[in-house]
Design a protein around this motif. Sequence first.
Motif, PDB file in Angstrom:
ATOM      1  N   SER A 154      54.275  50.357  32.325  1.00 15.56           N
ATOM      2  CA  SER A 154      53.082  49.658  32.813  1.00 15.56           C
ATOM      3  C   SER A 154      52.020  50.642  33.292  1.00 15.56           C
ATOM      4  O   SER A 154      50.822  50.451  33.053  1.00 15.56           O
ATOM      5  CB  SER A 154      53.455  48.705  33.955  1.00 15.56           C
ATOM      6  OG  SER A 154      54.066  49.417  35.020  1.00 15.56           O
TER       7      SER A 154
ATOM      8  N   LYS B 297      43.805  50.797  38.885  1.00 15.84           N
ATOM      9  CA  LYS B 297      45.099  50.108  38.848  1.00 15.84           C
ATOM     10  C   LYS B 297      46.264  51.086  39.000  1.00 15.84           C
ATOM     11  O   LYS B 297      47.385  50.673  39.271  1.00 15.84           O
ATOM     12  CB  LYS B 297      45.249  49.350  37.523  1.00 15.84           C
ATOM     13  CG  LYS B 297      44.197  48.280  37.284  1.00 15.84           C
ATOM     14  CD  LYS B 297      44.355  47.105  38.204  1.00 15.84           C
ATOM     15  CE  LYS B 297      43.379  45.992  37.883  1.00 15.84           C
ATOM     16  NZ  LYS B 297      43.496  44.844  38.814  1.00 15.84           N
TER      17      LYS B 297
ATOM     18  N   ARG C 116      56.856  45.870  41.842  1.00 14.77           N
ATOM     19  CA  ARG C 116      55.434  46.121  42.094  1.00 14.77           C
ATOM     20  C   ARG C 116      55.056  45.476  43.427  1.00 14.77           C
ATOM     21  O   ARG C 116      54.807  44.275  43.506  1.00 14.77           O
ATOM     22  CB  ARG C 116      54.574  45.560  40.964  1.00 14.77           C
ATOM     23  CG  ARG C 116      54.891  46.165  39.602  1.00 14.77           C
ATOM     24  CD  ARG C 116      53.824  45.834  38.559  1.00 14.77           C
ATOM     25  NE  ARG C 116      53.600  44.402  38.438  1.00 14.77           N
ATOM     26  CZ  ARG C 116      54.340  43.598  37.686  1.00 14.77           C
ATOM     27  NH1 ARG C 116      55.346  44.081  36.991  1.00 14.77           N
ATOM     28  NH2 ARG C 116      54.069  42.309  37.599  1.00 14.77           N
TER      29      ARG C 116
ATOM     30  N   LYS D 299      46.998  40.489  44.470  1.00 12.14           N
ATOM     31  CA  LYS D 299      46.960  39.700  43.235  1.00 12.14           C
ATOM     32  C   LYS D 299      46.109  40.398  42.187  1.00 12.14           C
ATOM     33  O   LYS D 299      46.477  40.463  41.006  1.00 12.14           O
ATOM     34  CB  LYS D 299      46.394  38.303  43.521  1.00 12.14           C
ATOM     35  CG  LYS D 299      47.320  37.384  44.291  1.00 12.14           C
ATOM     36  CD  LYS D 299      46.644  36.037  44.543  1.00 12.14           C
ATOM     37  CE  LYS D 299      47.546  35.096  45.339  1.00 12.14           C
ATOM     38  NZ  LYS D 299      46.859  33.804  45.638  1.00 12.14           N
TER      39      LYS D 299
ATOM     40  N   ASP E 207      45.635  43.477  41.907  1.00 18.11           N
ATOM     41  CA  ASP E 207      46.370  44.663  41.457  1.00 18.11           C
ATOM     42  C   ASP E 207      47.642  44.297  40.696  1.00 18.11           C
ATOM     43  O   ASP E 207      48.434  45.174  40.351  1.00 18.11           O
ATOM     44  CB  ASP E 207      46.738  45.546  42.664  1.00 18.11           C
ATOM     45  CG  ASP E 207      45.516  46.228  43.259  1.00 18.11           C
ATOM     46  OD1 ASP E 207      44.489  46.326  42.557  1.00 18.11           O
ATOM     47  OD2 ASP E 207      45.587  46.651  44.433  1.00 18.11           O
ATOM     48  N   GLN E 208      47.834  42.984  40.478  1.00 21.02           N
ATOM     49  CA  GLN E 208      48.966  42.464  39.698  1.00 21.02           C
ATOM     50  C   GLN E 208      50.317  42.902  40.278  1.00 21.02           C
ATOM     51  O   GLN E 208      51.221  43.329  39.562  1.00 21.02           O
ATOM     52  CB  GLN E 208      48.846  42.904  38.232  1.00 21.02           C
ATOM     53  CG  GLN E 208      47.578  42.368  37.564  1.00 21.02           C
ATOM     54  CD  GLN E 208      47.452  42.801  36.117  1.00 21.02           C
ATOM     55  OE1 GLN E 208      48.082  43.752  35.687  1.00 21.02           O
ATOM     56  NE2 GLN E 208      46.640  42.094  35.359  1.00 21.02           N
TER      57      GLN E 208
ATOM     58  N   GLU F 132      53.787  42.087  42.870  1.00 23.98           N
ATOM     59  CA  GLU F 132      54.741  40.986  43.000  1.00 23.98           C
ATOM     60  C   GLU F 132      55.001  40.610  44.453  1.00 23.98           C
ATOM     61  O   GLU F 132      55.198  39.429  44.759  1.00 23.98           O
ATOM     62  CB  GLU F 132      56.076  41.371  42.340  1.00 23.98           C
ATOM     63  CG  GLU F 132      55.964  41.665  40.852  1.00 23.98           C
ATOM     64  CD  GLU F 132      57.253  42.187  40.258  1.00 23.98           C
ATOM     65  OE1 GLU F 132      58.258  42.270  41.019  1.00 23.98           O
ATOM     66  OE2 GLU F 132      57.283  42.519  39.075  1.00 23.98           O
TER      67      GLU F 132
ATOM     68  N   ASN G  43      54.239  35.947  43.236  1.00 27.84           N
ATOM     69  CA  ASN G  43      54.515  35.093  42.082  1.00 27.84           C
ATOM     70  C   ASN G  43      54.641  33.636  42.510  1.00 27.84           C
ATOM     71  O   ASN G  43      54.163  32.728  41.823  1.00 27.84           O
ATOM     72  CB  ASN G  43      55.802  35.548  41.407  1.00 27.84           C
ATOM     73  CG  ASN G  43      55.657  36.907  40.753  1.00 27.84           C
ATOM     74  OD1 ASN G  43      54.583  37.241  40.254  1.00 27.84           O
ATOM     75  ND2 ASN G  43      56.720  37.697  40.775  1.00 27.84           N
TER      76      ASN G  43
ATOM     77  N   LEU H 197      51.235  32.210  43.195  1.00 27.71           N
ATOM     78  CA  LEU H 197      50.460  31.944  41.972  1.00 27.71           C
ATOM     79  C   LEU H 197      50.896  30.653  41.310  1.00 27.71           C
ATOM     80  O   LEU H 197      50.130  30.003  40.605  1.00 27.71           O
ATOM     81  CB  LEU H 197      50.626  33.102  40.989  1.00 27.71           C
ATOM     82  CG  LEU H 197      49.941  34.411  41.372  1.00 27.71           C
ATOM     83  CD1 LEU H 197      50.351  35.506  40.403  1.00 27.71           C
ATOM     84  CD2 LEU H 197      48.427  34.252  41.363  1.00 27.71           C
TER      85      LEU H 197
END
Length: 478
Positions: free
Chosen positions: A67, A185, A392, A423, A425-426, A428, A473, A476
Amino acid sequence: MNRSSNTIGSIELILAMILSGTIGYFVISSGQAFWNVVFFRCVIGAVVLGGYAYYAGLIHREYFQRSVLLMIILGGITLVGNWIFLFASFNYIPFSIATVAYHMQPLFLVITGALITKEKLSASLLFWLALAFIGLFLIVELDLNELNALFSGEASNDGSYALFGLSLALGAALLYTVTTLVTKKVSQVPSTFVALVQVIVGIFMLLPFADFDNLPTQTSQWMDLLILGAVLTGFMYIIMYDSFQKLPTSLIALLSFIYPITALFVDHLAFSTHISLTQILGVILILFAVSAVKFNWALPKKEPRGKTMRQIKEVFADQADVLAHLIREANRPVADRFGINQDNGPKHPSFCESSWVEKDFERGERYFVLTEDQQPIACVAYEVPVKNNGVRKAYLNRLSVLPERQSKGIGSQLVAHIIEQAKADQLELISIGVIGEHIKLQDWYEQLGFVKGNTKHFAHLPFSVTYMVYDLNQSLNK
């Protein structure tokens, strides 16, 4: 941050910006097509950056996670594309003018960020953007008749070439904007390592386009390419990134203007490029607009009486004293309540010093401050660790609200801001550690969506520590 570090950082950044301002000269002097120039810049730059990264011990296994590597590669594609567009623009307009237009990148960055987060563009930002585009119109020097002819397809070659060159420079700025957003990122990865991977990506990207049948025939041209790769890429990136870690953002923004100003002087001295008064006015308007965005200048506006204005903004190492004060004052009641003093808990936030905050910044931690009527009253720290064991996650640290401003929803605002940042920064999970005996605080975090985990006891602490997590998660899917 000590004065000597600040001085060294300033010298490094000034030198880096002066070197940047000479790039156009060496591109043109090399006599090579822009494909070849960018290709050799990547090859030579990779050798210098690779040697430095290896010597400095910047190459670690965790940086090769799929990633992370994919984001760096994507940033490499847009970075190299930005170089291609910028160098190609030198064929149509003076490189100094292209550099000034390219310097609109901070405007594009703010606008793109607002669009991604779906924030409404402020009236001030729209005004500065309009001012910058007026400046662009002036530096291209198209009169109204020429502009009308351009849209009717009857423009002169000079007019068409100028606008095409300007479009290439602006396209380069947009690509660099994407590079900046993508690279953020992977902020936990050393910038030099990121640059190394990106120039390696450029080698493979441009290998099919490099014209090996028309390589330089003069030693001076090879020297131009060598300087571009070794000095203006490898060496320049090393000292520039090093300076970023030593200087406050405000000073970085100010010193960055040395880049386009140097380009204007070099273009005039090397190629006798004449800059008209109209173009000078355009340059001033663009640099003024970019300054306004970088330093967050706002147009004066009349606020309704009695209305409290709250704002959350990111701050940097130059605000270490302010942050340390907020953290100390906010945590003193907690220290008193649980009997914490400098003997049994010397690292408790109630004893926070500026040096602690500076070390947080050096570690990559980010700080956000909430102001009320422009006065700082609360802060929070946000950290994304490099080693995360495949998860993450981020750490929410040093949430601090001045005692007299507590129980007014301010802490909740800051926590919500960190959740949105995570969020974006994607990530978890968000993890925090609180005093195990502070049940009221744990209940408060649970109301915000955090879940209690393990409680641990440490011999050097007069209290236990309860760990809590927020599942991004799950939030979301709600």
